[in-house]
Design an enzyme around this catalytic site. Structure first.
Site, short mmCIF file in Angstrom:
data_model
loop_
_atom_site.label_atom_id
_atom_site.label_comp_id
_atom_site.label_asym_id
_atom_site.label_seq_id
_atom_site.Cartn_x
_atom_site.Cartn_y
_atom_site.Cartn_z
N ASP A 1 25.34 87.42 50.96
CA ASP A 1 24.93 88.29 52.06
C ASP A 1 23.61 88.96 51.66
O ASP A 1 23.55 89.64 50.62
CB ASP A 1 26.03 89.35 52.27
CG ASP A 1 25.67 90.34 53.36
OD1 ASP A 1 24.56 90.25 53.93
OD2 ASP A 1 26.51 91.22 53.63
N GLU B 1 8.43 92.46 25.64
CA GLU B 1 9.50 91.63 25.09
C GLU B 1 9.27 90.18 25.55
O GLU B 1 10.19 89.37 25.55
CB GLU B 1 10.88 92.15 25.49
CG GLU B 1 11.07 92.41 26.97
CD GLU B 1 12.47 92.92 27.28
OE1 GLU B 1 13.43 92.20 26.99
OE2 GLU B 1 12.58 94.01 27.85
N CYS C 1 12.99 97.05 26.96
CA CYS C 1 12.15 97.75 27.95
C CYS C 1 11.57 99.06 27.42
O CYS C 1 10.88 99.77 28.16
CB CYS C 1 12.95 98.04 29.21
SG CYS C 1 13.55 96.56 30.01
N THR D 1 17.33 90.14 39.83
CA THR D 1 16.69 91.27 39.14
C THR D 1 15.57 90.80 38.21
O THR D 1 15.28 91.43 37.21
CB THR D 1 17.73 92.12 38.36
OG1 THR D 1 18.34 91.30 37.33
CG2 THR D 1 18.83 92.64 39.25
N SER E 1 25.72 96.38 30.73
CA SER E 1 24.36 96.91 30.62
C SER E 1 24.17 98.10 31.57
O SER E 1 23.54 99.10 31.20
CB SER E 1 23.31 95.82 30.90
OG SER E 1 23.26 95.47 32.26
N HIS F 1 13.67 104.18 34.16
CA HIS F 1 13.50 102.73 34.00
C HIS F 1 14.23 102.08 35.19
O HIS F 1 15.37 102.43 35.48
CB HIS F 1 14.10 102.27 32.67
CG HIS F 1 14.24 100.78 32.59
ND1 HIS F 1 13.19 99.93 32.80
CD2 HIS F 1 15.33 99.99 32.38
CE1 HIS F 1 13.60 98.68 32.71
NE2 HIS F 1 14.90 98.68 32.45
N LYS G 1 21.57 105.39 41.08
CA LYS G 1 22.75 105.62 40.20
C LYS G 1 22.39 106.66 39.14
O LYS G 1 23.22 107.50 38.78
CB LYS G 1 23.15 104.33 39.48
CG LYS G 1 23.84 103.27 40.36
CD LYS G 1 24.12 102.05 39.48
CE LYS G 1 24.44 100.79 40.25
NZ LYS G 1 25.83 100.59 40.54
N ASN H 1 11.98 93.68 38.29
CA ASN H 1 11.99 94.27 36.95
C ASN H 1 10.77 93.79 36.18
O ASN H 1 10.51 92.59 36.10
CB ASN H 1 13.27 93.88 36.20
CG ASN H 1 13.51 94.75 34.96
OD1 ASN H 1 12.67 95.59 34.61
ND2 ASN H 1 14.65 94.57 34.32
N SER I 1 17.37 97.92 26.37
CA SER I 1 18.66 97.38 25.95
C SER I 1 18.68 97.10 24.46
O SER I 1 17.66 96.83 23.83
CB SER I 1 18.96 96.08 26.70
OG SER I 1 19.35 96.37 28.01
#
Ligand code: HMG
Length: 388
Positions: A29, A79, A111, A152, A201, A233, A242, A275, A308
């Site tokens: 969707d 990275e 990151c 992402t 993550s 970030h 979030k 990202n 991470s």
């Protein structure tokens, strides 16, 4: 001494994928990608754009001759490095014409690399007040086709010039940082694609945020009320929401409303790029500065960096009078608007392209390169040839 961000710019390749069309192609969707993940467009890096050329393009967009003479430290956070030995900073130094008496190095911690660069730059300028330092955050985020991380992905670079008496953001020496050895996301040397435990993550990111915010509050006696806005970030833009929700869990309505009111402006660019790993936090800051209303001088902006593996850090800065006249809103909007949309099959083909791994010489197709853009033209006798 007043040390901070004097200039900031970004570069992203000139092709992208529409997220609704990607969702349709994956039988998902479209609202999951555009609302659930919060992405509209995803930048894709053609073979002629890598971490070095993207960083050089971002840097060239902000540096003038005076800067090139004053920069004595180039810090390349990535990275997506292109050589185990030589740092991307050395190429950027040459491609942008920075004076030869400079140090040039590469920094890695997922990151978080560009944030480490900013911290090192601040220390360097404190000892050498006349110096300017160029910090780069440049990456290609690749999880692979048909993977959970596919929506992402992204590609781009942010270039930041730090100096004393900066014209955009003064940075405080107020950091709270945290390191923990975890396996939420990583990319072994043999792999072109990142490995990720997606749900873990997300959880690790939010736990780091909550922990460093707790340490920060204790260390500085500051609280949400001291912050006009926060930037995070942004691996995908829903993550920014979030993050605000975690910080405002027990907050009063005014603080929650104020911080949430800047959310859309602070992820406007990220939504159209995806990202970009090391540059993502700073692309979000740029988005707030350029797309948001003009904030008062002295307004405090919180910054949360997460890499991470993992390292997290919370720090802050205060805006300078007239910062809006130091950013390049029109140029950045034009960069995004001038991009070409790829069909899904074109995107799939580009994403899977890679340089030969056996050292064979290659001339790279660069028909689509716009004049004035730095690009990787060839690899000959194991040496990368960039064209300015
Ligand atoms: P997933 O399993 O595809 O998605 O993984 P989901 O099922 O969790 O759904 C995502 C959201 O969409 C959910 O919302 C759903 O409810 C919603 P949430 O609960 O999260 O608020 N949703 C919908 N919304 C509207 N309409 C619909 C619909 N369907 C579902 N129809 C995940 C998503 C991000 C985990 C995956 O894409 C992934 O693994 N990405 C890569 C990892 C990543 O980005 N992690 C972020 C934290 S770690 C980090 O930031 C570091 C990093 O940048 C690397 C570095 O440091 O170098 C990644």
């Amino acid at each position: 001494m007043d040390i901070g961000i004097d200039k900031i710019g970004f570069y992203t390749p000139n092709v992208y994928v529409d997220m609704e069309k990607l969702a349709e192609a994956r039988g998902v969707d479209p609202a999951k990608y555009t609302i659930g993940i919060g992405q509209e467009k995803m930048a894709v890096a053609p073979l002629h754009q890598d971490a070095v050329s993207m960083a050089a393009n971002a840097a060239l967009s902000i540096l003038d001759e005076e800067d090139k003479q004053a920069i004595d430290f180039v810090l390349f956070g990535t990275e997506s490095g292109v050589d185990h030995s030589k740092s991307g900073a050395v190429w950027v130094h040459q491609l942008t014409g920075i004076q030869k008496g400079a140090r040039s190095i590469e920094l890695k911690q997922a990151c978080y690399g560009a944030s480490a660069g900013i911290k090192m730059a601040m220390g360097h300028i404190a000892l050498n007040p006349e110096s300017k330092v160029l910090v780069l955050g440049t990456d290609i985020a690749k999880y692979g086709l048909h993977t959970g991380g596919e929506p992402t992905q992204g590609a781009g670079a942010v270039a930041i010039l730090l100096s004393q008496n900066p014209r955009i953001l003064s940075l405080d020496n107020d950091s709270a940082a945290l390191t923990k050895d975890i396996s939420d996301f990583w990319r072994p040397l043999y792999s072109d694609y990142a490995f990720v435990d997606g749900k873990f993550s997300n959880q690790a990111y939010l736990e780091f945020l909550s922990d460093v915010w707790g340490i920060y509050k204790e260390k500085t006696n500051r609280d949400l009320r001291d912050f006009e806005a926060m930037c995070f970030h942004v691996p995908y833009t829903k993550m920014g929401k979030k993050a605000i929700m975690v910080l405002t869990e027990d907050a009063d309505e005014a603080d929650t409303e104020r911080l949430m009111s800047y959310y859309q402006d602070s992820v406007y660019y990220n939504k159209q790029v995806g990202n970009i790993y090391t540059g993502s936090l700073y692309l979000s800051l740029l988005s707030l500065l350029e797309q948001g209303k003009e904030l008062e001088a002295g307004a405090r902006i919180g910054l949360f960096s997460y890499g991470s593996g993992a390292v997290g850090e919370f720090f802050s800065g205060t805006l300078k009078e007239g910062y809006k006249s130091q950013v390049r809103t029109e140029a950045h909007e034009a960069l995004l608007e001038s991009r070409t949309e790829l069909s899904i099959s074109e995107y799939e083909e580009i994403l899977e392209l890679a340089l030969p791994k056996d050292g064979t010489d290659i001339d790279i197709d660069h028909k689509e390169v716009k004049e004035g853009t730095i690009y990787l033209a060839a690899v000959k006798s194991h040496i990368r040839e960039y064209v300015n």
